[in-house]
Design an enzyme around this catalytic site. Structure first.
Site, PDB file in Angstrom:
ATOM      1  N   CYS A  20     -93.982 -40.220-137.570  1.00  0.00           N
ATOM      2  CA  CYS A  20     -93.797 -40.870-138.869  1.00  0.00           C
ATOM      3  C   CYS A  20     -94.631 -42.145-138.999  1.00  0.00           C
ATOM      4  CB  CYS A  20     -92.325 -41.233-139.075  1.00  0.00           C
ATOM      5  SG  CYS A  20     -91.747 -42.361-137.811  1.00  0.00           S
TER       6      CYS A  20
ATOM      7  N   CYS B 274     -86.091 -40.440-134.032  1.00  0.00           N
ATOM      8  CA  CYS B 274     -86.163 -41.882-134.287  1.00  0.00           C
ATOM      9  C   CYS B 274     -85.576 -42.678-133.128  1.00  0.00           C
ATOM     10  CB  CYS B 274     -85.415 -42.238-135.558  1.00  0.00           C
ATOM     11  SG  CYS B 274     -85.858 -41.203-136.949  1.00  0.00           S
TER      12      CYS B 274
HETATM   13 FE1  FES Z   1     -89.831 -42.994-138.213  1.00  0.00          FE
HETATM   14 FE2  FES Z   1     -87.278 -42.676-138.027  1.00  0.00          FE
HETATM   15  S1  FES Z   1     -88.559 -41.822-139.532  1.00  0.00           S
HETATM   16  S2  FES Z   1     -88.557 -43.728-136.695  1.00  0.00           S
END
Ligand code: FES
Length: 131
Positions: A41, A110
């Site tokens: 992400c 995450c």
């Molecule tokens: Fe990136 Fe959770 S979406 S750390």
């Protein structure tokens, strides 16, 4: 897709640590610093530790990340503080998720950020303090 649906995915503990994160900030004279990015992400975390006599006496973090990343960072600082380096190394992403009463499966990645950043900070400390 309103707010209530999003919030319902998370435990009360996650919401608590997300809205009121512990140990946020930076330690300017840190003994070890870990920086980890999440390739899935693009979120990034820094984690700072002070070590005295093999014990983590202070720990702070900065996270540019999602709510789950902030909550897991906050929780891992609470778990790691006061632990020996050996104990702290054994804290797994599963331990952090359990301490938060679970994370939604799509958010488990995450929690990697917090556990990895702690390991990196300890490694950094050990590299700097090799005799
Ligand atoms: Fe990136 Fe959770 S979406 S750390």
């Amino acid at each position: 897709m309103g707010m209530t649906k999003v919030v319902a995915l998370y435990s009360d503990k996650v919401m608590d640590h997300f809205t009121n994160p512990r140990n946020v900030g930076e330690i300017p004279d840190a003994d070890g610093i870990g920086k980890v990015g999440n390739p899935q992400c693009g979120d990034v975390m820094w984690l700072y530790i002070k070590v005295d006599n093999n014990i983590i006496t202070d720990i702070k973090f900065k996270t540019f990340g999602c709510g789950a990343a902030i909550a897991t960072s906050s929780m891992i600082t609470e778990i790691a503080k006061g632990k020996t380096l050996e104990e702290a190394k054994k804290i797994s992403r599963g331990d952090v998720a359990d301490a938060l009463d679970g994370l939604p499966p799509v958010k488990m990645h995450c929690s990697n950020l917090a556990a990895d950043a702690l390991l990196e900070a300890i490694k950094d400390y050990e590299t700097k303090h090799k005799t």
